[in-house]
Design an enzyme around this catalytic site. Structure first.
Site, PDB file in Angstrom:
ATOM      1  N   LEU A 272      -7.301  -1.195  -3.222  1.00 21.18           N
ATOM      2  CA  LEU A 272      -6.328  -1.784  -3.944  1.00 21.18           C
ATOM      3  C   LEU A 272      -5.936  -2.808  -3.949  1.00 21.18           C
ATOM      4  O   LEU A 272      -5.625  -3.400  -2.837  1.00 21.18           O
ATOM      5  CB  LEU A 272      -5.090  -1.537  -4.711  1.00 21.18           C
ATOM      6  CG  LEU A 272      -4.062  -1.120  -3.261  1.00 21.18           C
ATOM      7  CD1 LEU A 272      -2.705  -2.375  -3.253  1.00 21.18           C
ATOM      8  CD2 LEU A 272      -3.206   0.402  -3.595  1.00 21.18           C
ATOM      9  N   ARG A 273      -6.384  -4.041  -5.028  1.00 27.73           N
ATOM     10  CA  ARG A 273      -5.144  -5.345  -5.056  1.00 27.73           C
ATOM     11  C   ARG A 273      -3.675  -5.680  -4.952  1.00 27.73           C
ATOM     12  O   ARG A 273      -3.507  -4.669  -5.940  1.00 27.73           O
ATOM     13  CB  ARG A 273      -6.621  -6.365  -5.330  1.00 27.73           C
ATOM     14  CG  ARG A 273      -7.840  -6.360  -5.477  1.00 27.73           C
ATOM     15  CD  ARG A 273      -8.499  -7.094  -6.395  1.00 27.73           C
ATOM     16  NE  ARG A 273      -9.143  -6.101  -7.280  1.00 27.73           N
ATOM     17  CZ  ARG A 273      -9.569  -5.949  -8.934  1.00 27.73           C
ATOM     18  NH1 ARG A 273      -9.752  -7.507  -8.965  1.00 27.73           N
ATOM     19  NH2 ARG A 273      -9.500  -5.145  -9.521  1.00 27.73           N
ATOM     20  N   GLU A 274      -3.319  -6.848  -4.160  1.00 26.62           N
ATOM     21  CA  GLU A 274      -1.969  -7.065  -4.783  1.00 26.62           C
ATOM     22  C   GLU A 274      -1.645  -7.394  -6.435  1.00 26.62           C
ATOM     23  O   GLU A 274      -2.800  -8.158  -6.557  1.00 26.62           O
ATOM     24  CB  GLU A 274      -1.348  -8.045  -3.970  1.00 26.62           C
ATOM     25  CG  GLU A 274      -0.988  -7.647  -2.745  1.00 26.62           C
ATOM     26  CD  GLU A 274      -0.611  -8.073  -1.805  1.00 26.62           C
ATOM     27  OE1 GLU A 274      -0.131  -9.220  -2.237  1.00 26.62           O
ATOM     28  OE2 GLU A 274      -0.913  -8.438  -0.971  1.00 26.62           O
TER      29      GLU A 274
ATOM     30  N   ASP B  73      10.577   4.181   5.641  1.00 30.45           N
ATOM     31  CA  ASP B  73      10.759   3.216   5.617  1.00 30.45           C
ATOM     32  C   ASP B  73      12.017   2.017   6.658  1.00 30.45           C
ATOM     33  O   ASP B  73      13.412   3.145   6.491  1.00 30.45           O
ATOM     34  CB  ASP B  73      10.816   1.917   4.319  1.00 30.45           C
ATOM     35  CG  ASP B  73      10.556   0.909   5.622  1.00 30.45           C
ATOM     36  OD1 ASP B  73       9.501   0.388   4.929  1.00 30.45           O
ATOM     37  OD2 ASP B  73      10.658   0.443   6.152  1.00 30.45           O
TER      38      ASP B  73
ATOM     39  N   VAL C 107       0.619  -1.047   0.010  1.00 32.35           N
ATOM     40  CA  VAL C 107       0.245  -0.269  -0.286  1.00 32.35           C
ATOM     41  C   VAL C 107       0.564   1.031  -0.584  1.00 32.35           C
ATOM     42  O   VAL C 107       0.777   2.101  -0.733  1.00 32.35           O
ATOM     43  CB  VAL C 107      -1.343  -0.312   1.234  1.00 32.35           C
ATOM     44  CG1 VAL C 107      -1.859   1.284   1.182  1.00 32.35           C
ATOM     45  CG2 VAL C 107      -1.581  -1.318   0.977  1.00 32.35           C
TER      46      VAL C 107
ATOM     47  N   CYS D  34      -4.114  -9.676   4.070  1.00 33.11           N
ATOM     48  CA  CYS D  34      -5.977  -9.200   4.064  1.00 33.11           C
ATOM     49  C   CYS D  34      -7.010  -9.885   4.360  1.00 33.11           C
ATOM     50  O   CYS D  34      -6.997  -9.772   5.738  1.00 33.11           O
ATOM     51  CB  CYS D  34      -5.840  -8.080   2.393  1.00 33.11           C
ATOM     52  SG  CYS D  34      -4.922  -7.533   2.390  1.00 33.11           S
TER      53      CYS D  34
ATOM     54  N   GLU E 121      -7.811   1.919   1.403  1.00 36.01           N
ATOM     55  CA  GLU E 121      -7.407   1.092   0.632  1.00 36.01           C
ATOM     56  C   GLU E 121      -7.883   0.301  -0.134  1.00 36.01           C
ATOM     57  O   GLU E 121      -8.096  -0.529   1.413  1.00 36.01           O
ATOM     58  CB  GLU E 121      -5.814   1.501   0.805  1.00 36.01           C
ATOM     59  CG  GLU E 121      -5.192   0.962  -0.112  1.00 36.01           C
ATOM     60  CD  GLU E 121      -5.015   1.245  -1.438  1.00 36.01           C
ATOM     61  OE1 GLU E 121      -5.051   3.004  -0.886  1.00 36.01           O
ATOM     62  OE2 GLU E 121      -5.854   1.635  -2.347  1.00 36.01           O
TER      63      GLU E 121
ATOM     64  N   LEU F 249     -16.723 -15.943  -6.520  1.00 37.07           N
ATOM     65  CA  LEU F 249     -17.614 -16.473  -6.086  1.00 37.07           C
ATOM     66  C   LEU F 249     -16.652 -17.775  -7.446  1.00 37.07           C
ATOM     67  O   LEU F 249     -17.045 -18.716  -7.221  1.00 37.07           O
ATOM     68  CB  LEU F 249     -18.632 -16.467  -7.409  1.00 37.07           C
ATOM     69  CG  LEU F 249     -19.805 -15.408  -5.966  1.00 37.07           C
ATOM     70  CD1 LEU F 249     -20.830 -15.464  -6.602  1.00 37.07           C
ATOM     71  CD2 LEU F 249     -20.015 -16.544  -5.041  1.00 37.07           C
ATOM     72  N   ASN F 250     -15.389 -17.198  -6.832  1.00 37.13           N
ATOM     73  CA  ASN F 250     -14.487 -18.455  -8.177  1.00 37.13           C
ATOM     74  C   ASN F 250     -14.202 -19.437  -6.916  1.00 37.13           C
ATOM     75  O   ASN F 250     -13.396 -18.976  -5.659  1.00 37.13           O
ATOM     76  CB  ASN F 250     -13.846 -17.636  -8.575  1.00 37.13           C
ATOM     77  CG  ASN F 250     -13.848 -17.226  -9.532  1.00 37.13           C
ATOM     78  OD1 ASN F 250     -14.732 -17.404 -10.494  1.00 37.13           O
ATOM     79  ND2 ASN F 250     -13.290 -16.235 -10.409  1.00 37.13           N
TER      80      ASN F 250
HETATM   81  C1  UGA Z   1      -7.729  -8.017  -0.801  1.00 43.51           C
HETATM   82  C2  UGA Z   1      -9.275  -7.112  -1.690  1.00 43.51           C
HETATM   83  O1  UGA Z   1     -10.016  -7.230  -2.835  1.00 43.51           O
HETATM   84  C3  UGA Z   1      -8.276  -5.446  -1.489  1.00 43.51           C
HETATM   85  O2  UGA Z   1     -10.013  -4.430  -2.314  1.00 43.51           O
HETATM   86  C4  UGA Z   1      -8.213  -4.813  -0.721  1.00 43.51           C
HETATM   87  O3  UGA Z   1      -7.861  -2.968  -1.271  1.00 43.51           O
HETATM   88  C5  UGA Z   1      -6.739  -5.634  -0.144  1.00 43.51           C
HETATM   89  O4  UGA Z   1      -7.377  -7.091   0.377  1.00 43.51           O
HETATM   90  C6  UGA Z   1      -6.863  -5.243   1.008  1.00 43.51           C
HETATM   91  O5  UGA Z   1      -6.910  -5.062   2.346  1.00 43.51           O
HETATM   92  O6  UGA Z   1      -5.076  -4.593   1.079  1.00 43.51           O
HETATM   93  P1  UGA Z   1      -5.674  -8.731  -2.049  1.00 43.51           P
HETATM   94  O7  UGA Z   1      -5.501  -9.514  -0.957  1.00 43.51           O
HETATM   95  O8  UGA Z   1      -4.424  -8.524  -2.470  1.00 43.51           O
HETATM   96  O9  UGA Z   1      -6.846  -7.377  -2.286  1.00 43.51           O
HETATM   97  O10 UGA Z   1      -6.591  -9.739  -3.158  1.00 43.51           O
HETATM   98  P2  UGA Z   1      -7.701 -10.248  -3.839  1.00 43.51           P
HETATM   99  O11 UGA Z   1      -7.881 -10.922  -5.486  1.00 43.51           O
HETATM  100  O12 UGA Z   1      -8.893  -9.794  -2.302  1.00 43.51           O
HETATM  101  O13 UGA Z   1      -7.476 -12.142  -3.674  1.00 43.51           O
HETATM  102  C7  UGA Z   1      -7.579 -12.409  -2.288  1.00 43.51           C
HETATM  103  C8  UGA Z   1      -7.433 -13.916  -2.167  1.00 43.51           C
HETATM  104  O14 UGA Z   1      -9.057 -14.364  -2.356  1.00 43.51           O
HETATM  105  C9  UGA Z   1      -6.484 -14.214  -3.354  1.00 43.51           C
HETATM  106  O15 UGA Z   1      -6.067 -15.289  -2.313  1.00 43.51           O
HETATM  107  C10 UGA Z   1      -7.193 -15.043  -4.148  1.00 43.51           C
HETATM  108  O16 UGA Z   1      -6.957 -15.595  -4.710  1.00 43.51           O
HETATM  109  C11 UGA Z   1      -8.721 -15.618  -3.661  1.00 43.51           C
HETATM  110  N1  UGA Z   1     -10.127 -15.596  -4.117  1.00 43.51           N
HETATM  111  C12 UGA Z   1     -10.319 -14.697  -5.032  1.00 43.51           C
HETATM  112  C13 UGA Z   1     -10.465 -16.479  -4.662  1.00 43.51           C
HETATM  113  O17 UGA Z   1      -9.960 -17.839  -3.561  1.00 43.51           O
HETATM  114  N2  UGA Z   1     -11.786 -17.087  -5.584  1.00 43.51           N
HETATM  115  C14 UGA Z   1     -12.115 -15.704  -5.930  1.00 43.51           C
HETATM  116  O18 UGA Z   1     -12.849 -15.625  -6.765  1.00 43.51           O
HETATM  117  C15 UGA Z   1     -11.560 -13.678  -5.881  1.00 43.51           C
END
Ligand code: UGA
Length: 444
Positions: free
Chosen positions: A154-156, A33, A14, A280, A152, A270-271
């Site tokens: 954002l997604r990684e 940092d 972030v 997170c 925030e 929903l995957n």
């Molecule tokens: C998540 C949120 O999506 C962001 O909006 C938020 O800002 C961030 O946390 C945070 O709090 O900093 P992130 O953890 O980077 O983002 O990644 P995601 O894309 O949300 O995925 C999280 C986990 O869920 C991954 O392990 C992914 O593989 C899994 N996932 C995601 C599933 O198993 N199924 C899905 O349908 C979607």
């Protein structure tokens, strides 16, 4: 060039993304940092971790002089009018967030402030933290602190695009002037999205301008964890249905495609698969449970989601039958594609469970070997490529949705079982290559 000078404390995902974007929008920004290794990378024009498109933004920030990496609060804070806190908030063993870095950074800010500051909370903190920070700061500094909670989203893996094309900007404050300044800074970044996308070589999604939500500090804090908890809930719900699909010969992908087409529900998150990981969702779900407990509120809906998620890596392993002495390859160690982050990575959990169950485990990830190595059982071998990893395997497990895994020639593992723990591949095509295919909640 803006009148404001900003210090972003913490150069994690972030903090680095925020600092690089502030610099790109023309604001002089200190990236503060205490980790000299991270600062060395930033100074060399690179993000301290792999994140698509971020290196070029950091490089441009360093070159323009707008992005200034430093370990010195003494240097950065007296020059700054705005401080954004993006330090880590790891979880305690009981699931509650550990705020020691937030408070130690706050003390260093208080010690070095030379005038009033706008303090922006970017880290995810439990509801009530803002109030605590305001009280603590008043005891440590005579200068004013205008607190703004600007969570925030954002997604990684898509951090840059998510930040320049956000769905919404949430700002919680008791001071409307500070709320206005911070809203404007983030709107300004969004308005420069085309230029920033060009520097970072990212493709925009052509989303509309972000909606702005101004609210109380407590509401903003709760908005952040609620959004993450709801997404985690959707994933755990999909995984519960996947288990039922496995037991009843239904296919969870078919089900969720149709269910998600209902606009009230939506297809995103929903995957079904090996469950959620990362820095997170696991932490924020537990943090919400712990906040609810402290306020005597029942949050068993999230306890169930969390327990279901923790069951998923073993559920995957249980689908494989007897694994003892079997040659098993794990494709994917990062907690998701597009990042080298392995925090609470389901792929690593699966690899370690298998190794402990007597399997001979090889693993491959396109980005995460360095981060994964210390987390993996030491007898697990890291292969040089996905292709090499798969050669001669008896079982192949896809544990991260890296696009390159769709083009691996799986015929090098003839007769093997391909267990697609991300439901990434089309099973029909795999059958053509004489591999047994199984997904999570998908017909064999
Ligand atoms: C998540 C949120 O999506 C962001 O909006 C938020 O800002 C961030 O946390 C945070 O709090 O900093 P992130 O953890 O980077 O983002 O990644 P995601 O894309 O949300 O995925 C999280 C986990 O869920 C991954 O392990 C992914 O593989 C899994 N996932 C995601 C599933 O198993 N199924 C899905 O349908 C979607």
């Amino acid at each position: 060039m803006s009148d404001h000078i900003v210090t972003v404390v913490g150069s994690g995902y972030v903090g680095t993304t925020t600092a690089a974007l502030l610099a790109a929008s023309g604001i002089k920004t200190f990236a503060l940092d205490i980790d000299e290794a991270k600062l060395a990378k930033l100074n060399a024009g690179k993000a301290p971790f792999f994140e698509v498109g971020l290196d070029s933004l950091v490089a441009q920030g360093i070159e323009s002089g707008n992005l200034i990496p430093t370990s010195s609060y003494e240097e950065a804070i007296p020059q700054s009018t705005i401080v954004m806190s993006a330090v880590g908030t790891p979880d305690n063993p009981d699931g509650s967030p550990n705020l020691k870095y937030v408070f130690s950074a706050l003390s260093s800010i208080a010690e070095n402030a030379s005038g009033p500051l706008v303090y922006v909370q970017k880290s995810t903190v439990p509801v009530g933290t803002g109030k605590e920070i305001i009280e603590k700061y008043a005891k440590q500094s005579d200068h004013g602190l205008n607190y703004v909670s600007a969570p925030e989203f954002l997604r990684e893996g898509t951090a840059v695009v998510d930040s320049i094309e956000p769905d919404r900007i949430v700002v919680g404050s008791t001071d409307s002037a500070s709320a206005q300044i911070i809203t404007q800074i983030f709107l300004d970044i969004a308005s420069k999205r085309n230029d920033i996308a060009q520097i970072s070589e990212q493709t925009l999604r052509n989303l509309p301008e972000p909606e702005v939500f101004t609210m109380s500090i407590e509401s903003a804090e709760l908005t952040k964890v609620t959004a993450n908890a709801f997404l985690a809930l959707k994933i755990s719900f999909a995984n519960s249905i996947a288990k039922l699909a496995d037991a009843t010969n239904a296919d969870v992908v078919e089900v969720m495609d149709a269910v998600g087409a209902d606009k009230r529900i939506g297809r995103a998150f929903l995957n079904a698969g090996r469950g959620y990981g990362g820095g997170c969702f696991p932490k924020d779900v537990k943090g919400l449970i712990s906040s609810a407990k402290a306020s005597n509120v029942d949050m068993s809906i999230m306890t169930a989601a969390s327990e279901l998620n923790e069951s998923m890596p073993s559920y995957v392993v249980d689908q494989l039958g007897d694994v003892s002495e079997k040659k098993i390859t794990i494709l994917g160690l990062a907690f998701k594609a597009g990042t080298s982050d392995v925090r609470k990575s389901p792929g690593i959990k699966i690899a370690n469970i298998l190794q402990n169950s007597g399997a001979i485990v090889t693993a491959f990830d396109p980005q995460a070997h360095e981060e994964a190595r210390p987390e993996l059982d030491e007898s697990i071998v890291l292969a040089e490529s996905a292709q090499i990893a798969c050669s001669g395997a008896e079982i192949i497990i896809i544990a991260t949705e890296w696009a390159e895994f769709t083009s691996v020639d799986f015929s090098v593992a003839k007769g093997a079982l391909l267990f697609d723990a991300m439901n990434l591949l089309d099973s029909g095509e795999i059958r053509g290559k004489a591999l047994d295919y199984k997904g999570v909640g998908r017909k064999a």
